[in-house]
Design a protein around this motif. Sequence first.
Motif, PDB file in Angstrom:
ATOM      1  N   PHE A 125      -6.331  -8.294  -8.947  1.00 53.67           N
ATOM      2  CA  PHE A 125      -6.099  -8.416  -7.512  1.00 53.67           C
ATOM      3  C   PHE A 125      -5.845  -9.872  -7.124  1.00 53.67           C
ATOM      4  O   PHE A 125      -6.541 -10.781  -7.578  1.00 53.67           O
TER       5      PHE A 125
ATOM      6  N   ASP B  83       0.268  -2.258  -4.775  1.00 57.60           N
ATOM      7  CA  ASP B  83      -0.982  -2.881  -5.211  1.00 57.60           C
ATOM      8  C   ASP B  83      -2.164  -1.926  -5.066  1.00 57.60           C
ATOM      9  O   ASP B  83      -3.078  -1.922  -5.884  1.00 57.60           O
ATOM     10  N   ILE B  84      -2.140  -1.133  -4.009  1.00 60.51           N
ATOM     11  CA  ILE B  84      -3.223  -0.203  -3.699  1.00 60.51           C
ATOM     12  C   ILE B  84      -2.617   1.150  -3.359  1.00 60.51           C
ATOM     13  O   ILE B  84      -1.584   1.227  -2.685  1.00 60.51           O
TER      14      ILE B  84
ATOM     15  N   VAL C  66      -4.966  -8.919  -1.716  1.00 60.28           N
ATOM     16  CA  VAL C  66      -5.140  -7.519  -2.109  1.00 60.28           C
ATOM     17  C   VAL C  66      -6.623  -7.176  -2.200  1.00 60.28           C
ATOM     18  O   VAL C  66      -7.071  -6.117  -1.751  1.00 60.28           O
TER      19      VAL C  66
ATOM     20  N   ARG D 227      -3.966  -4.651 -13.634  1.00 56.50           N
ATOM     21  CA  ARG D 227      -3.488  -5.709 -12.754  1.00 56.50           C
ATOM     22  C   ARG D 227      -4.657  -6.375 -12.043  1.00 56.50           C
ATOM     23  O   ARG D 227      -5.561  -5.704 -11.552  1.00 56.50           O
TER      24      ARG D 227
ATOM     25  N   VAL E 120       0.854  -1.192   0.000  1.00 61.29           N
ATOM     26  CA  VAL E 120       0.000   0.000   0.000  1.00 61.29           C
ATOM     27  C   VAL E 120       0.888   1.238   0.000  1.00 61.29           C
ATOM     28  O   VAL E 120       1.767   1.386   0.858  1.00 61.29           O
TER      29      VAL E 120
ATOM     30  N   ASP F 108       3.449  -0.744 -10.824  1.00 66.10           N
ATOM     31  CA  ASP F 108       3.329  -2.003 -10.086  1.00 66.10           C
ATOM     32  C   ASP F 108       4.315  -2.077  -8.929  1.00 66.10           C
ATOM     33  O   ASP F 108       4.797  -3.153  -8.564  1.00 66.10           O
TER      34      ASP F 108
ATOM     35  N   VAL G 101       1.640   2.908  -8.140  1.00 65.61           N
ATOM     36  CA  VAL G 101       0.568   1.992  -8.534  1.00 65.61           C
ATOM     37  C   VAL G 101       0.677   1.651 -10.016  1.00 65.61           C
ATOM     38  O   VAL G 101       0.558   0.487 -10.415  1.00 65.61           O
TER      39      VAL G 101
ATOM     40  N   TRP H  45      -8.502  -4.244  -0.164  1.00 66.02           N
ATOM     41  CA  TRP H  45      -9.254  -3.225  -0.914  1.00 66.02           C
ATOM     42  C   TRP H  45     -10.660  -3.108  -0.343  1.00 66.02           C
ATOM     43  O   TRP H  45     -11.188  -2.003  -0.129  1.00 66.02           O
TER      44      TRP H  45
ATOM     45  N   LYS I 135      -9.083   5.620  -2.821  1.00 67.52           N
ATOM     46  CA  LYS I 135      -8.262   4.443  -3.071  1.00 67.52           C
ATOM     47  C   LYS I 135      -8.194   4.204  -4.570  1.00 67.52           C
ATOM     48  O   LYS I 135      -9.188   4.340  -5.287  1.00 67.52           O
TER      49      LYS I 135
ATOM     50  N   SER J 165      -6.145   1.793  -7.876  1.00 66.88           N
ATOM     51  CA  SER J 165      -5.406   0.591  -8.244  1.00 66.88           C
ATOM     52  C   SER J 165      -5.105   0.656  -9.729  1.00 66.88           C
ATOM     53  O   SER J 165      -5.635   1.504 -10.451  1.00 66.88           O
ATOM     54  N   ASN J 166      -4.254  -0.237 -10.183  1.00 66.13           N
ATOM     55  CA  ASN J 166      -3.922  -0.328 -11.601  1.00 66.13           C
ATOM     56  C   ASN J 166      -4.961  -1.213 -12.286  1.00 66.13           C
ATOM     57  O   ASN J 166      -5.035  -2.415 -11.994  1.00 66.13           O
TER      58      ASN J 166
END
Length: 286
Positions: free
Chosen positions: A275, A143-144, A279, A273, A96, A140, A137, A283, A267, A269-270
């Motif tokens: 989860f 993750d978050i 993850v 990607r 994170v 990579d 993010v 989330w 929040k 994320s990518n």
Amino acid sequence: MNIKLEMLRVFRVVAEKGNLAGAADALGRTPSAVSMTLAQLEDEIGAPLFEADRKNRLSPLGQFVLDESARATDAFARSLGAIRRHAASVAGTVRVAAVPSATVTVLPGVIAAFRAERPDVRLEISDVDSEAVRRRVMLDEADIGIISSPIDDDADGLPILEDDLGIACRSDGPIAHHVRSGDAASWDLLRLEPMVANPLCQLVRHPGVAEALASCNLEARNTSALLSFIRAGLGASVLPRSAVATETGELSFVAPNDPQTRRALRKISNPERRFSPAVGAFWAAL
């Protein structure tokens, strides 16, 4: 064209070291083996990558290949790291990246609740500013992400907290004194004390804040550091109410309404990607 990742890795090291001997030491190979790999790469590409045999000056094509080699080898290293982290922890790892105010106000409670349910998951937390969170993010490296943005900016991410922004100052300082004396809670009060700048200041649309920033010579990005500087009497700063809520009477929070300014923690994320289960659970906990 049969170019292998190892060729690009060797070329990158040679280009960065500027000579075969240094690259051979870094790679744990002989100079002749490194030279052979470079020759194979140039044969596959069909053009020289260096201007001279000494390997200390890239050709224009070589510079392009170096940039692409760096991208390719970095991406491979990130993927390999993810595989190793997952192998080291059966339950998985959650990385994170969050703005400092989120690490102080949001994450402690979320982590406590998450660990009660998933004690076998490894958590890696880093605190950086919003732009650095986005970069980590997208690359990579996290993750978050948790970013800070204006309340009406829903361009990216999902909101997890809304909060007032205001002036954090010492309770015995001139800003707090003026408010206790009945003066209006205005952003203009920042003129009474030195400014300790931080990225949240950019969210306030008021000439008094812009003026304070223009003359500011102290900046911090970590919430703990900002609060420490304010306690030490080094100035006042712009912070969310929640960052000061747990402070003792040593600090005060003034919430101006000219304009009232609120921020959202979101929040992110990518989207490219997927989860992992760990993850995804964190989330959802956010």
